[in-house]
Structure formats: structure tokens, C-alpha cells
Design an enzyme around this catalytic site. Structure first.
Site, mmCIF file in Angstrom:
data_model
loop_
_atom_site.group_PDB
_atom_site.id
_atom_site.type_symbol
_atom_site.label_atom_id
_atom_site.label_comp_id
_atom_site.label_asym_id
_atom_site.label_seq_id
_atom_site.Cartn_x
_atom_site.Cartn_y
_atom_site.Cartn_z
ATOM 1 N N ASP A 200 0.912 -1.151 0.000
ATOM 2 C CA ASP A 200 0.000 0.000 0.000
ATOM 3 C C ASP A 200 0.942 1.188 0.000
ATOM 4 O OD1 ASP A 200 -1.457 2.278 0.804
ATOM 5 O OD2 ASP A 200 -3.063 0.959 1.468
ATOM 6 N N HIS A 201 1.075 1.855 -1.141
ATOM 7 C CA HIS A 201 2.182 2.811 -1.242
ATOM 8 C C HIS A 201 2.010 3.996 -0.287
ATOM 9 C CE1 HIS A 201 -0.496 5.027 -4.010
ATOM 10 N NE2 HIS A 201 0.269 6.069 -3.801
ATOM 11 N N HIS A 263 -5.788 2.693 1.101
ATOM 12 C CA HIS A 263 -5.026 3.855 1.585
ATOM 13 C C HIS A 263 -5.702 4.545 2.778
ATOM 14 C CE1 HIS A 263 -3.055 3.046 -2.086
ATOM 15 N NE2 HIS A 263 -3.774 3.803 -2.885
HETATM 16 C C1 BG6 Z 1 -3.603 4.612 -6.480
HETATM 17 C C2 BG6 Z 1 -4.951 4.661 -7.138
HETATM 18 O O1 BG6 Z 1 -3.522 3.532 -5.600
HETATM 19 O O2 BG6 Z 1 -3.383 5.810 -5.750
HETATM 20 C C3 BG6 Z 1 -5.080 5.885 -8.024
HETATM 21 O O3 BG6 Z 1 -5.143 3.484 -7.920
HETATM 22 C C4 BG6 Z 1 -4.737 7.129 -7.257
HETATM 23 O O4 BG6 Z 1 -6.397 5.978 -8.561
HETATM 24 C C5 BG6 Z 1 -3.397 6.983 -6.549
HETATM 25 O O5 BG6 Z 1 -4.697 8.220 -8.172
HETATM 26 C C6 BG6 Z 1 -3.126 8.153 -5.640
HETATM 27 O O6 BG6 Z 1 -1.821 8.060 -5.131
HETATM 28 P P1 BG6 Z 1 -1.026 9.366 -4.688
HETATM 29 O O7 BG6 Z 1 0.246 8.830 -4.123
HETATM 30 O O8 BG6 Z 1 -0.849 10.206 -5.923
HETATM 31 O O9 BG6 Z 1 -1.891 10.047 -3.669
#
Ligand code: BG6
Length: 512
Positions: A200-201, A263
Site C-alpha cells: 500500500d504505497h 489507503h
Molecule cells: C492509487 C490509485 O492507488 O493511488 C489511483 O489506484 C490514485 O487511482 C493513486 O490516483 C493516488 O496516489 P497518490 O500517491 O498520488 O496520492
């Protein structure tokens, strides 16, 4: 002791010294995520001298390309997407150990070739090499990849050794509870849990890690961090972008699956969990699972705890933006939500009676992710709200992105002979204090997987617990079709039904 437990969270800059000779194999090597995030992450680890001395990168994909063509793709990705410019000295060193294996994901022979390729690398290095398999493909091929890694003997490579094989699985991790359980089953038929790193980045973001530091290294927060002092919590993950060219994927996903289940729930878990007994991976993940399990089932239906909506045409950054139903690849009758808001109750000693509001959406007024802790108001005996006393509740807001930082809203006396008050904001900004050279989430995550630290990854039971909460809601939305689907203009802060969700408790959404 599991390997992850020997690498406690926050063990600092010395971590690269623990990274053994490693070969990172990326499945989905010519995909978007590889170009945007993974290759730049590897490159930036190289710039910071955090890659092990014997580091090898292997791209694996269906496209028939040569090693040189893959190196060119990788260099182009760095030029386009890396936070730092391509430094030929650093890249040449990585490129010299970068190769490509072409093969299908269900082609057992191709996996045997991959095993032989890794064997050749090991022979050249002259000692055991840890293999890290990064599964960055569409989820439809997760299972064949995992099974073929097992069949080719790659999953159990050096299993008795601390630097055994590891697998990183990209999201989406299932699309409901049953599919997440199925995927966990497939993974466990091949790998042991301590070999598995579910991404989960958001957990790799600096500010998300800082949340733990703020909560547990500052004595002032813990006494206040409960229902006696906290009135409500709002977690916002707002995006300005629409679905763009990802309509095909997004139609099958929607906001709840794409952002909330993973997230946003992770942000909630870190905000609300009990202090772990230590900062190792298992202790932190145990507390997150306990917290997720204490969330009450959502009340569904028109008077329930949820709102969903699609963006309609509006304005973004002063320019007209089309509605979701007009976007490329989206059905005019689509029942996919681009916005979702939830009111959650946590049934435990600390949080009984404190509403947790979660919201996320595409095409909102601006890109911002934050966690806002709203404190109870003091008794109004001294300063009752009036024209003279303009009072705000205290809010502690963690701004996850962009403009990373923290702020605290307090009431202060306006200078002058008369006693007047006004809310003021104390601000801490990372960029001002520490400069703006912050690593990207994927740099941290790739490095942590290499050294075997699972703290910032999702455990199997954690993914399932979160799906357990979201699945009845997904099912009810699927059954309702477009009934109850609200709208919000692109460039706004969301639909009326989400405002109504809070109004029931006399609350309103912040405009971060
Ligand atoms: C991803 C989603 O996991 O996270 C995308 O699939 C989303 O739809 C993105 O735009 C958002 O990541 P960040 O790091 O730009 O907030």
C-alpha cells in the site's frame, strides 16, 4: 524469530548495510507503474548509495525485447519520471547489471528460463543472491505468476537462509473479501507469510511514517488521544485528477476499492491503533488488525453511514472539466462511484462514541490528503462564542500531501486593550524545516523489502479485515445500481449527501 522482526521500523540510515546481494525481478516490466515508480525508485536508491554492492535488475514481460531495449526503456523512464536527473555514472552501474527475460505469465518453461537466468547471476556473483519478485501486473495474472514461481523452485530459494526469496504484490489485493481470501490462499500455497510484502504505497510516504513518530515520541499527545478529548476525526484523500485514460480499470473498481479499502483505512488504522509494544513489524501490524476489527459494521441504506457520488461537469483549475459519464471508456449508465464518504464507529475503550469520517474522491477542488483531529470545546464559562470571542475548536491536522506538514488551530487574544479572540494556526512544514528532497514512497518500500522489513506492508489478515468491512457495502451498492448515487461538480468538495452525513452529528467537513 521471523526475519522482519529483526529489522525494526526506523532503524535508520544504516539499513543498506544489511541488504545482501539482490536480484529484483519485475513482472510487468513494460507497464506504467514500472516506468513511473519502480525504475525511478531503484535509480534513486542507487543515487543515495543504498543499493547492495551486487545488485541486479531483471525485467520480465510478454513483450519480446532485448536487454538493450529494456535498458533504454528504463533510462527513458528515469529521464521522464525520476525526482532527480539521470546521472550517467550512477545509471551506467545499474544498467551494467540490468537484463530482460521475455515470457508469458502462465508459461512454466519461461519461468524455468528465469530460474536459470538467476542461477547465472548467482554464479557470476559467486555467492547466494536474494531474489525479490515484484509482481506489478494486472491482478488477473497474479495467480499464474505465483504458481509458476513455486513450480520453478524460485519461491523456496534459500528459504532456510535469512536472505531467502521474497515477493512484493501490488494492489489491488482482491476486489472483495472472497477474492482477497482466494489470493491469500494462492500466496500461502507457494510462499510463507514472512516472505510476502503486500504494497500500500501510502505507507511508504514520509508523512505517514511521521504519524507514528508524532504519536509515539511526543508525550503531549497520548493523554489527549481518546474519546475524553477528541470530538471527531476526519480523514480526507482528495484528488484533482479524473480517471484520465484509466477508465477501463476504474469502471471495475471505483473509489471504495481504489482508495478507501486500502489507503484511507491504513491512515485510519495508524491514527487510531493502540501503542504497539515495540516498533517491529508484527507488533505494529497486530495493533492495526485489532483496530480494524473494532470498527462496527456500516449501517447501509438511505439513512446509513455512507455516501457515494460521481463527478459531473465542472471547472478544474479555471478550465472546464467533463463529467465522469462523459469520460473515455465509461458507460453512460455507469454505477461506479468516483467519491465515497463513510462514518465509522470504533467500538473500543479509547474511541467509543467518536465518529471517524473518511472521504476520498477524484476531481475534487484540490489534491490534498490529511488527517484532522478535532478536539472537544472547553466549557463556555469564560469565553462564550460572541462577536468578541471568535472561537474555533482545536484541530490538529497532519497534512500527508502535498505541502507536507502539521498544523494546530488554537484560539489567541488579538493584541489590543480590549479582549478579543481569534483562531490562529501554528504550522510546521517539512520543506521549510528539512528542505524538499524527500524520497518517494516506492524508494522506501523497495529498500525495506530488500532488507526484510515488513512494517510498511500489509499482512494477509489485515487485508481481509479491511475487505470484511467494505464488502457488504460494495454488495449493497451493486444491488442498488444507480439508486442513491449522488453527484458533485468537478472541482468541488463533494456531494450534498456527504455533507448531510456529518450534519446528523452537527459536524461539517473541513476544507483543507
Ligand atoms: C492509487 C490509485 O492507488 O493511488 C489511483 O489506484 C490514485 O487511482 C493513486 O490516483 C493516488 O496516489 P497518490 O500517491 O498520488 O496520492
Amino acid at each position: 524469530m521471523a526475519e522482519a522482526q529483526r529489522h525494526p521500523f526506523l532503524h535508520g540510515l544504516s539499513k543498506h548495510r544489511g541488504a545482501p546481494p539482490t536480484v529484483v525481478v519485475i513482472f510487468g516490466a513494460s507497464g506504467d507503474l514500472t516506468a513511473r515508480k519502480l525504475i525511478p525508485a531503484v535509480y534513486n536508491l542507487g543515487v543515495d548509495n543504498l543499493l547492495p554492492t551486487d545488485f541486479h535488475l531483471v525485467g520480465y514481460g510478454r513483450k519480446e525485447i532485448s536487454d538493450d531495449e529494456f535498458r533504454t526503456l528504463a533510462a527513458d523512464a528515469i529521464k521522464e519520471f525520476s525526482r532527480r536527473e539521470l546521472n550517467p555514472g550512477v545509471w551506467d552501474r545499474i544498467a551494467a547489471n540490468t537484463t530482460y527475460v521475455a515470457g508469458g505469465y502462465d508459461d512454466a518453461d519461461a519461468f524455468k528460463r528465469l530460474a536459470a537466468h538467476i542461477g547465472d547471476i548467482e554464479a557470476r556473483v559467486g555467492r547466494d543472491v536474494q531474489a525479490l519478485f515484484y509482481v506489478s501486473t494486472p491482478p488477473s495474472v497474479f495467480a499464474p505468476i505465483l504458481k509458476n514461481l513455486g513450480a520453478a523452485g524460485l519461491a523456496h530459494k534459500h528459504l532456510a537462509h535469512p536472505h531467502h526469496a521474497k515477493v512484493i504484490i501490488e494492489k489491488p489485493f482482491g476486489r472483495d473479501l472472497a477474492s482477497a481470501r482466494g489470493l491469500n490462499g494462492t500466496i500461502r500455497s507457494v510462499f510463507e507469510e514472512h516472505q510476502v510484502y503486500r504494497i500500500d504505497h501510502y505507507l511508504g510516504k514520509e508523512t505517514v511514517q511521521d504519524l507514528l513518530v508524532q504519536r509515539f515520541s511526543n508525550a503531549i499527545f497520548e493523554p489527549l488521544w481518546n474519546r475524553n478529548y477528541i470530538d471527531s476525526v476526519q480523514i480526507t484523500v482528495a484528488e484533482e485528477v479524473g480517471v484520465g485514460t484509466r477508465g477501463g480499470y476504474y469502471e471495475q473498481s471505483g473509489c471504495l476499492r481504489d482508495m478507501i479499502q486500502n489507503h484511507t483505512m491504513q491512515l485510519l488504522a495508524l491514527t487510531a491503533m493502540e501503542p504497539p509494544v515495540s516498533l517491529d513489524a508484527e507488533s505494529i501490524r497486530n495493533e492495526k488488525v485489532k483496530l480494524l476489527k473494532a470498527i462496527q459494521p456500516l449501517r447501509l441504506g438511505p439513512d446509513g453511514d455512507v455516501a457515494r457520488a460521481q463527478y459531473s461537469a465542472g471547472m478544474i483549475g479555471g478550465k472546464p472539466a467533463q463529467g465522469y459519464l462523459e469520460e473515455e471508456g465509461i458507460a453512460a449508465t455507469s454505477k461506479t462511484e468516483t467519491y465515497a464518504a463513510l462514518r465509522l464507529s470504533i467500538n473500543n475503550w479509547r474511541w467509543q462514541g467518536v465518529p471517524f469520517y473518511l472521504r476520498s474522491g477524484k476531481r475534487m477542488a484540490r489534491r490534498v490528503s490529511e488527517i484532522a483531529i478535532n478536539f472537544r470545546r472547553p466549557p463556555g464559562t469564560l469565553f462564550a462564542e460572541s462577536e468578541k470571542f471568535n472561537l474555533a475548536g482545536n484541530t490538529l491536522a497532519f497534512q500527508i500531501q502535498p505541502d507536507e506538514g502539521m498544523s494546530l488551530i488554537l484560539n489567541a487574544k488579538v493584541p489590543g486593550l480590549e479582549t478579543r479572540t481569534q483562531p490562529v494556526k501554528m504550522n510546521f512544514r517539512y520543506a521549510t524545516t528539512f528542505g524538499s528532497n524527500t524520497p518517494e514512497a516506492y524508494e522506501r518500500l523497495v529498500l525495506d523489502a530488500m532488507i526484510g522489513d515488513g512494517t510498511l506492508f500489509i499482512r494477509g489478515d489485515e487485508a481481509e479485515t479491511s475487505w470484511k468491512l467494505c464488502t457488504p457495502l460494495l454488495e449493497s451498492w451493486a444491488a442498488a445500481g444507480r439508486d442513491g448515487m449522488d453527484q458533485y461538480p468537478a472541482g468541488s468538495w463533494g456531494p450534498g449527501s456527504a455533507a448531510a452525513l456529518l450534519a446528523k452529528n452537527n459536524h461539517h467537513w473541513r476544507q483543507p
